[in-house]
Design an enzyme around this catalytic site. Structure first.
Site, PDB file in Angstrom:
ATOM      1  N   ARG A 116       0.884  -1.185   0.000  1.00 47.54           N
ATOM      2  CA  ARG A 116       0.000   0.000   0.000  1.00 47.54           C
ATOM      3  C   ARG A 116       0.909   1.218   0.000  1.00 47.54           C
ATOM      4  O   ARG A 116       1.681   1.430   0.943  1.00 47.54           O
ATOM      5  CB  ARG A 116      -0.905   0.007   1.228  1.00 47.54           C
ATOM      6  CG  ARG A 116      -1.552   1.361   1.459  1.00 47.54           C
ATOM      7  CD  ARG A 116      -2.660   1.324   2.461  1.00 47.54           C
ATOM      8  NE  ARG A 116      -3.839   0.670   1.913  1.00 47.54           N
ATOM      9  CZ  ARG A 116      -5.057   0.775   2.446  1.00 47.54           C
ATOM     10  NH1 ARG A 116      -5.252   1.500   3.526  1.00 47.54           N
ATOM     11  NH2 ARG A 116      -6.080   0.151   1.899  1.00 47.54           N
ATOM     12  N   HIS A 143      -7.338   0.676  -6.402  1.00 47.93           N
ATOM     13  CA  HIS A 143      -7.572  -0.144  -5.207  1.00 47.93           C
ATOM     14  C   HIS A 143      -8.254  -1.445  -5.661  1.00 47.93           C
ATOM     15  O   HIS A 143      -9.429  -1.679  -5.374  1.00 47.93           O
ATOM     16  CB  HIS A 143      -8.446   0.623  -4.207  1.00 47.93           C
ATOM     17  CG  HIS A 143      -8.403   0.084  -2.809  1.00 47.93           C
ATOM     18  ND1 HIS A 143      -7.674  -1.034  -2.459  1.00 47.93           N
ATOM     19  CD2 HIS A 143      -9.008   0.513  -1.668  1.00 47.93           C
ATOM     20  CE1 HIS A 143      -7.838  -1.268  -1.160  1.00 47.93           C
ATOM     21  NE2 HIS A 143      -8.644  -0.343  -0.659  1.00 47.93           N
ATOM     22  N   GLN A 146     -10.192  -3.878  -3.220  1.00 48.98           N
ATOM     23  CA  GLN A 146     -11.491  -3.353  -2.813  1.00 48.98           C
ATOM     24  C   GLN A 146     -12.530  -3.645  -3.890  1.00 48.98           C
ATOM     25  O   GLN A 146     -13.641  -4.098  -3.600  1.00 48.98           O
ATOM     26  CB  GLN A 146     -11.384  -1.836  -2.580  1.00 48.98           C
ATOM     27  CG  GLN A 146     -12.668  -1.200  -2.086  1.00 48.98           C
ATOM     28  CD  GLN A 146     -13.045  -1.674  -0.699  1.00 48.98           C
ATOM     29  OE1 GLN A 146     -12.230  -1.652   0.215  1.00 48.98           O
ATOM     30  NE2 GLN A 146     -14.277  -2.100  -0.521  1.00 48.98           N
ATOM     31  N   ASP A 233     -17.187   7.458  -1.606  1.00 47.73           N
ATOM     32  CA  ASP A 233     -15.927   7.358  -0.863  1.00 47.73           C
ATOM     33  C   ASP A 233     -15.634   8.747  -0.290  1.00 47.73           C
ATOM     34  O   ASP A 233     -16.280   9.740  -0.648  1.00 47.73           O
ATOM     35  CB  ASP A 233     -14.814   6.872  -1.806  1.00 47.73           C
ATOM     36  CG  ASP A 233     -13.497   6.576  -1.086  1.00 47.73           C
ATOM     37  OD1 ASP A 233     -13.499   6.455   0.158  1.00 47.73           O
ATOM     38  OD2 ASP A 233     -12.456   6.469  -1.766  1.00 47.73           O
ATOM     39  N   CYS A 272     -16.266   1.845   0.608  1.00 48.84           N
ATOM     40  CA  CYS A 272     -15.090   1.019   0.919  1.00 48.84           C
ATOM     41  C   CYS A 272     -14.718   1.100   2.400  1.00 48.84           C
ATOM     42  O   CYS A 272     -14.054   0.215   2.911  1.00 48.84           O
ATOM     43  CB  CYS A 272     -13.920   1.448   0.050  1.00 48.84           C
ATOM     44  SG  CYS A 272     -13.504   3.197   0.223  1.00 48.84           S
ATOM     45  N   ARG A 300     -13.553  -8.501   1.801  1.00 46.39           N
ATOM     46  CA  ARG A 300     -12.123  -8.252   1.568  1.00 46.39           C
ATOM     47  C   ARG A 300     -11.327  -9.496   1.956  1.00 46.39           C
ATOM     48  O   ARG A 300     -10.409  -9.905   1.269  1.00 46.39           O
ATOM     49  CB  ARG A 300     -11.641  -7.042   2.400  1.00 46.39           C
ATOM     50  CG  ARG A 300     -12.208  -5.696   2.003  1.00 46.39           C
ATOM     51  CD  ARG A 300     -11.696  -5.209   0.673  1.00 46.39           C
ATOM     52  NE  ARG A 300     -10.248  -5.135   0.622  1.00 46.39           N
ATOM     53  CZ  ARG A 300      -9.506  -4.118   1.073  1.00 46.39           C
ATOM     54  NH1 ARG A 300     -10.099  -3.040   1.557  1.00 46.39           N
ATOM     55  NH2 ARG A 300      -8.183  -4.123   0.986  1.00 46.39           N
TER      56      ARG A 300
HETATM   57  N1   CP Z   1     -11.193  -0.009   2.477  1.00 45.50           N
HETATM   58  C1   CP Z   1      -9.908  -0.074   2.907  1.00 45.50           C
HETATM   59  O1   CP Z   1      -8.972  -0.335   2.143  1.00 45.50           O
HETATM   60  O2   CP Z   1      -9.775   0.100   4.244  1.00 45.50           O
HETATM   61  P1   CP Z   1      -8.404   0.315   5.042  1.00 45.50           P
HETATM   62  O3   CP Z   1      -7.851   1.650   4.608  1.00 45.50           O
HETATM   63  O4   CP Z   1      -8.812   0.291   6.476  1.00 45.50           O
HETATM   64  O5   CP Z   1      -7.455  -0.790   4.708  1.00 45.50           O
HETATM   65  N1  NVA Z   2      -9.860   6.796  -1.420  1.00 39.36           N
HETATM   66  C1  NVA Z   2      -9.482   6.398  -0.096  1.00 39.36           C
HETATM   67  C2  NVA Z   2      -9.749   4.937   0.107  1.00 39.36           C
HETATM   68  C3  NVA Z   2      -9.386   4.407   1.469  1.00 39.36           C
HETATM   69  C4  NVA Z   2      -9.632   2.931   1.593  1.00 39.36           C
HETATM   70  C5  NVA Z   2      -8.024   6.715   0.146  1.00 39.36           C
HETATM   71  O1  NVA Z   2      -7.199   6.514  -0.753  1.00 39.36           O
HETATM   72  O2  NVA Z   2      -7.703   7.199   1.237  1.00 39.36           O
END
Ligand code: CP
Ligand code: NVA
Length: 315
Positions: A116, A143, A146, A233, A272, A300
């Site tokens: 990530r 993502h 997700q 989101d 998400c 997930r």
């Molecule tokens: N939806 C998602 O990826 O959640 P986190 O940021 O908690 O991993």
């Molecule tokens: N769009 C958000 C998603 C978090 C799971 C981010 O990137 O912070």
């Protein structure tokens, strides 16, 4: 072909999950079929140690609840182990290159790396330089994990995917990009409803439009009318500064009871998570019986277990 008429083969030809651009509908269906099987095995308490002895390294340069916990418990349930590597604690955070990190991890017999981070190019470089499977756990652009869990959730709630109208409201961000790719590939009509200046990346939109029906609009009514699923989101993704101008532009795209009222009677609300009640969604929607946000969060676990098995398991 829709998901439940697809006959699973038990394998996919990919080594990595980087962005879904090069994944076919069949690849997505493979993941979802295995995910459903693993979900049933998990619920029945049946052993399913398909990744016994395998190691997944998890590199995090951004925060996480769902991604971290679902990957870590997921590989454990499959008989493998996870290494949590915060980029603050490893040398990557002090300037060691992605290429050197990849070469070092390869020497230790790591089977997969979930990463990530910010730049999509870093995920791709890790895959190019390492001798392991790479799974994108979120970048500024995508993502994919997700999106797979979301599509799995829709298959469960609606019994099919083909022809569903999925409407996403708000910032044209990483989640929107992966959702439109996965939705288009699985035969859904995807509406991305964003204010001017906050639309999804035009190149990714064009790529998704080559796979299926993706409509970008600034009309909430056009997107929400007759929708099977409403999705939103956060206004500000990780790494972005709060900006009053952006907040003002996105506020009219909030998913509230008026928007829900335009959708089909049995429409589901998706997010998400994490969510900000009162910003991109109201409590009256996210905490209503239409909401499937915790099903998405649960899926997930199952979808990623399937991804790990298909990428890191025996070929
Ligand atoms: N939806 C998602 O990826 O959640 P986190 O940021 O908690 O991993
Ligand atoms: N769009 C958000 C998603 C978090 C799971 C981010 O990137 O912070």
């Amino acid at each position: 072909m829709d998901i439940y008429s697809y006959k699973p083969k038990g394998r996919i030809e990919h080594k990595h999950l980087l962005n879904l651009l090069d994944w076919s509908a069949s690849d997505i269906y493979e993941v979802l079929h295995l995910a459903e099987n693993l979900k049933h095995a998990f619920k029945r308490g049946k052993k399913h140690e398909l990744l016994k002895g395998k190691t997944l390294a998890m590199i995090f340069s951004k925060s996480s609840t769902r991604t971290r916990v679902s990957f870590e418990t997921g590989i454990h349930q499959l008989g493998g182990q996870a290494l949590f590597l915060s980029s603050n604690d490893i040398q990557l955070g002090r300037g060691e290159t992605i290429a050197d990190t990849a070469k070092v991890l390869s020497r230790y017999g790591i089977n997969g790396v979930m990463i990530r981070t910010f730049k999509q190019s870093d995920v791709e470089e890790l895959a190019a330089c390492g001798n392991f499977s790479v799974i994108n756990g979120l970048t500024d652009d995508f993502h994919p994990c997700q999106a797979l869990a979301d599509i799995m959730t829709l298959a469960e709630t609606h019994g099919h995917l083909n022809g569903l109208k999925l409407a996403y409201f708000g910032d044209g961000n990483n989640v929107a990009h992966s959702l439109m790719l996965a939705g288009a590939k699985t035969g859904m009509k995807v509406y991305i409803c964003s204010p001017k200046g906050y639309e999804p990346n035009p190149e990714i939109t064009e790529a998704a439009q080559n796979f299926g029906e993706v409509i970008v609009t600034d009309s909430v009514e056009e997107a929400a009318s007759g929708a099977d699923a409403l999705y939103t989101d956060v206004f500000f993704s990780m790494g972005q500064q709060k900006d009053p101008e952006k907040e003002a532009a996105l506020m009219p795209y909030q998913v509230n009871l008026t928007v829900l009222g335009m959708a089909k009677k049995n429409a589901v609300f998706m997010h998400c998570l994490p969510a900000h009640r009162g910003e991109e969604v109201t409590e009256s929607v996210i905490d209503s019986t239409h909401s499937v946000v915790f099903e998405e969060a649960e899926n997930r676990l199952h979808a990623q277990k399937a991804v790990m098995c298909l990428l890191m398991g025996k070929k």
